[in-house]
Scaffold this motif. Structure first.
Motif, PDB file in Angstrom:
ATOM      1  N   HIS A  79      10.699  -4.255  -2.093  1.00  0.00           N
ATOM      2  CA  HIS A  79      10.247  -2.966  -1.585  1.00  0.00           C
ATOM      3  C   HIS A  79       9.615  -3.195  -0.217  1.00  0.00           C
ATOM      4  N   LEU A  80       9.734  -2.235   0.667  1.00  0.00           N
ATOM      5  CA  LEU A  80       9.121  -2.352   1.985  1.00  0.00           C
ATOM      6  C   LEU A  80       8.735  -0.984   2.521  1.00  0.00           C
ATOM      7  N   LEU A  81       7.735  -1.002   3.383  1.00  0.00           N
ATOM      8  CA  LEU A  81       7.329   0.206   4.085  1.00  0.00           C
ATOM      9  C   LEU A  81       8.146   0.324   5.357  1.00  0.00           C
ATOM     10  N   ILE A  82       8.618   1.527   5.644  1.00  0.00           N
ATOM     11  CA  ILE A  82       9.454   1.722   6.827  1.00  0.00           C
ATOM     12  C   ILE A  82       9.249   3.128   7.370  1.00  0.00           C
ATOM     13  N   ASP A  83       9.361   3.276   8.680  1.00  0.00           N
ATOM     14  CA  ASP A  83       9.244   4.601   9.287  1.00  0.00           C
ATOM     15  C   ASP A  83      10.438   5.457   8.875  1.00  0.00           C
ATOM     16  N   ALA A  84      10.166   6.668   8.443  1.00  0.00           N
ATOM     17  CA  ALA A  84      11.247   7.566   8.030  1.00  0.00           C
ATOM     18  C   ALA A  84      12.224   7.822   9.170  1.00  0.00           C
ATOM     19  N   ALA A  85      11.743   7.763  10.412  1.00  0.00           N
ATOM     20  CA  ALA A  85      12.607   8.016  11.570  1.00  0.00           C
ATOM     21  C   ALA A  85      13.667   6.941  11.757  1.00  0.00           C
ATOM     22  N   ASP A  86      13.483   5.798  11.100  1.00  0.00           N
ATOM     23  CA  ASP A  86      14.449   4.699  11.234  1.00  0.00           C
ATOM     24  C   ASP A  86      15.523   4.710  10.146  1.00  0.00           C
ATOM     25  N   LEU A  87      15.489   5.686   9.246  1.00  0.00           N
ATOM     26  CA  LEU A  87      16.446   5.748   8.150  1.00  0.00           C
ATOM     27  C   LEU A  87      17.748   6.421   8.582  1.00  0.00           C
ATOM     28  N   VAL A  88      18.864   5.828   8.182  1.00  0.00           N
ATOM     29  CA  VAL A  88      20.192   6.400   8.433  1.00  0.00           C
ATOM     30  C   VAL A  88      20.848   6.656   7.069  1.00  0.00           C
ATOM     31  N   VAL A 116       6.281  13.424   5.706  1.00  0.00           N
ATOM     32  CA  VAL A 116       7.677  13.064   5.429  1.00  0.00           C
ATOM     33  C   VAL A 116       8.226  13.991   4.349  1.00  0.00           C
ATOM     34  N   ASP A 117       9.436  14.467   4.563  1.00  0.00           N
ATOM     35  CA  ASP A 117      10.086  15.359   3.608  1.00  0.00           C
ATOM     36  C   ASP A 117      10.237  14.653   2.262  1.00  0.00           C
ATOM     37  N   THR A 118       9.646  15.199   1.219  1.00  0.00           N
ATOM     38  CA  THR A 118       9.712  14.566  -0.103  1.00  0.00           C
ATOM     39  C   THR A 118      11.116  14.596  -0.689  1.00  0.00           C
ATOM     40  N   ALA A 119      12.017  15.405  -0.090  1.00  0.00           N
ATOM     41  CA  ALA A 119      13.402  15.451  -0.562  1.00  0.00           C
ATOM     42  C   ALA A 119      14.143  14.148  -0.286  1.00  0.00           C
ATOM     43  N   LEU A 120      13.563  13.270   0.528  1.00  0.00           N
ATOM     44  CA  LEU A 120      14.181  11.962   0.785  1.00  0.00           C
ATOM     45  C   LEU A 120      14.121  11.068  -0.451  1.00  0.00           C
ATOM     46  N   THR A 121      13.153  11.333  -1.332  1.00  0.00           N
ATOM     47  CA  THR A 121      12.979  10.497  -2.517  1.00  0.00           C
ATOM     48  C   THR A 121      14.237  10.504  -3.382  1.00  0.00           C
ATOM     49  N   GLY A 122      14.659   9.309  -3.766  1.00  0.00           N
ATOM     50  CA  GLY A 122      15.852   9.172  -4.602  1.00  0.00           C
ATOM     51  C   GLY A 122      17.142   9.052  -3.819  1.00  0.00           C
ATOM     52  N   ARG A 123      17.086   9.181  -2.500  1.00  0.00           N
ATOM     53  CA  ARG A 123      18.297   9.089  -1.674  1.00  0.00           C
ATOM     54  C   ARG A 123      18.414   7.690  -1.056  1.00  0.00           C
ATOM     55  N   ARG A 124      19.661   7.286  -0.782  1.00  0.00           N
ATOM     56  CA  ARG A 124      19.932   5.949  -0.244  1.00  0.00           C
ATOM     57  C   ARG A 124      20.084   5.997   1.275  1.00  0.00           C
ATOM     58  N   PHE A 125      19.472   5.017   1.933  1.00  0.00           N
ATOM     59  CA  PHE A 125      19.502   4.937   3.379  1.00  0.00           C
ATOM     60  C   PHE A 125      19.716   3.489   3.828  1.00  0.00           C
ATOM     61  N   ALA A 126      20.170   3.345   5.059  1.00  0.00           N
ATOM     62  CA  ALA A 126      20.229   2.048   5.719  1.00  0.00           C
ATOM     63  C   ALA A 126      19.184   2.034   6.829  1.00  0.00           C
ATOM     64  N   ALA A 127      18.697   0.847   7.159  1.00  0.00           N
ATOM     65  CA  ALA A 127      17.721   0.728   8.231  1.00  0.00           C
ATOM     66  C   ALA A 127      17.802  -0.660   8.852  1.00  0.00           C
ATOM     67  N   PRO A 169       0.821  -1.213   0.000  1.00  0.00           N
ATOM     68  CA  PRO A 169       0.000   0.000   0.000  1.00  0.00           C
ATOM     69  C   PRO A 169       0.854   1.262   0.000  1.00  0.00           C
ATOM     70  N   ALA A 170       0.243   2.374  -0.339  1.00  0.00           N
ATOM     71  CA  ALA A 170       0.949   3.648  -0.281  1.00  0.00           C
ATOM     72  C   ALA A 170       1.388   3.916   1.150  1.00  0.00           C
ATOM     73  N   PRO A 171       2.517   4.594   1.345  1.00  0.00           N
ATOM     74  CA  PRO A 171       3.005   4.841   2.706  1.00  0.00           C
ATOM     75  C   PRO A 171       2.047   5.729   3.491  1.00  0.00           C
ATOM     76  N   SER A 172       1.856   5.376   4.756  1.00  0.00           N
ATOM     77  CA  SER A 172       1.010   6.172   5.626  1.00  0.00           C
ATOM     78  C   SER A 172       1.847   7.266   6.283  1.00  0.00           C
ATOM     79  N   ALA A 173       1.249   8.016   7.194  1.00  0.00           N
ATOM     80  CA  ALA A 173       1.932   9.142   7.830  1.00  0.00           C
ATOM     81  C   ALA A 173       3.237   8.688   8.476  1.00  0.00           C
ATOM     82  N   GLY A 174       4.322   9.397   8.156  1.00  0.00           N
ATOM     83  CA  GLY A 174       5.624   9.098   8.749  1.00  0.00           C
ATOM     84  C   GLY A 174       6.381   7.981   8.080  1.00  0.00           C
ATOM     85  N   GLN A 175       5.813   7.375   7.030  1.00  0.00           N
ATOM     86  CA  GLN A 175       6.454   6.230   6.377  1.00  0.00           C
ATOM     87  C   GLN A 175       7.016   6.600   5.009  1.00  0.00           C
TER      88      GLN A 175
END
Length: 347
Positions: free
Chosen positions: A105-114, A84-95, A31-37
């Motif tokens: 693909h997976l849904l994840i809380d933006a707060a857990d991205l490094v 969630v800041d749309t500027a995160l799109t296209g950037r690489r993160f670890a979690a 599903p589409a990401p919910s608030a904070g995801q």
């Protein structure tokens, strides 16, 4: 602008306590990401000892079957949810996910991205997510070994072990590492003195290399050998236990070996000999989630910087497409490889 688009995801499912060949591949609409995801497209995920235990139903607090394993992931944000800041799109993160990472693909809380440093290979970064956090925290937050000290790393050729050796050497610490003879050259390259873990007198060999005792022992094996690890410590030394590999194939309650371990550690810490013992729990402090996230982000950022700066060398045993996770898991469990088996998207 947030995303309302669904994503087709391929996932590897652990249906029950099965052999690696029993893993199942499924696809579903995410599903589409919910608030904070965010939606994270997997660029690399890996196979650690945790997943090897989970497929046996032996990991201490794993979810009920069926579920998607995958303890950590490196990926690119493809969609953001409300807030969630749309500027995160296209950037690489670890979690760190604990489960769910073996997916396209997976849904994840933006707060857990490094954030992953620019230019760092995804598979290279994946080798030091959980492994790097674990090694860093055991060495610097628990054992607090200083430059000039000496430590023992059991399984120095493994994912955590090889990272631990490199971090310790970077900190000016002498390392004695156990491994099978075929991995001794590799362990030397990492900067450690190798000892054959199959030698009946392994602990005697370690004692010969450090006759005055050591400042810390990092033991993922547990079982009866833990007592001998404890005896290697000099006064003021620290035993860090972070696994129970010795009992991985035993039948019965998966929590019992860990509970016995807790009792032994508590008894040792009551002794007036200046030594201490700890069981490393990656999820310690999770009840204070903001503090937990801040510490995880801080420690992983340090490790990723060392990796990007060339201080750490990524230990990649193999790169295998996600759809072939069964053979990747079998390889990881074969004890024939050094470093971490990495799952990548494939075609």
């Amino acid at each position: 602008m947030t995303s309302t688009i669904t994503t087709r995801a391929t996932e590897i499912v652990l249906p029950a306590a099965v052999e690696p060949s029993g893993l199942e591949v499924r696809t579903r609409d995410l599903p589409a990401p919910s608030a904070g995801q965010v939606v994270l497209r997997m660029d690399a995920t890996g196979i650690s000892f945790a997943e090897q235990q989970m497929r046996r139903g032996k990991y201490y607090d794993q979810p009920p079957f069926p579920f998607v394993p995958g303890y950590d992931v490196v990926g690119t944000v493809t969609a953001t949810g409300p807030g969630v800041d749309t500027a995160l799109t296209g950037r690489r993160f670890a979690a760190v996910t604990k489960t769910g990472g073996w997916a396209s693909h997976l849904l994840i809380d933006a707060a857990d991205l490094v954030p992953v440093p620019d230019g760092l290979d995804a598979a290279a970064a994946e080798t030091v997510v959980v492994n790097g956090i674990t090694a860093w925290q055991m060495l610097h937050r628990i054992a607090e070994v200083r430059s000039g000290g000496t430590v023992v790393v059991l399984g120095a050729n493994g994912g955590v072990g090889s990272t631990l050796v490199q971090l310790a050497r970077h900190a000016g610490i002498t390392v004695i590492g156990t491994a099978s003879p075929r991995h001794h050259a590799y362990v030397r390259e990492l900067g450690a003195t190798p000892v054959d873990y199959r030698d009946p007198d392994m602990y005697g060999r370690i004692r010969e290399a450090a006759p005055d005792g050591v400042d810390a022992v990092f033991d993922h094996v547990g079982g009866a050998g833990l007592v001998r690890s404890w005896r290697l410590l000099r006064r003021g030394g620290t035993l860090v236990s972070y696994g129970t590999a010795a009992t991985k194939d035993e039948e019965g309650n998966s929590q019992l070996p860990v509970l016995k371990l807790f009792a032994r550690i508590q008894a040792w810490n009551a002794l007036p000999n200046g030594k201490s013992a700890h069981f490393y729990n990656f999820w310690a402090g999770l009840r204070h989630r903001d503090d937990f996230r801040r510490r995880l982000n801080e420690d992983l950022t340090q490790v990723l910087r060392l990796l990007a700066g060339g201080v750490l060398t990524p230990q990649i045993a193999a790169r295998i497409p996600l759809a072939d996770a069964a053979s990747a898991l079998a390889l990881a469990e074969s004890r024939t490889v050094a470093g971490k088996v990495i799952l990548v998207p494939g075609e």
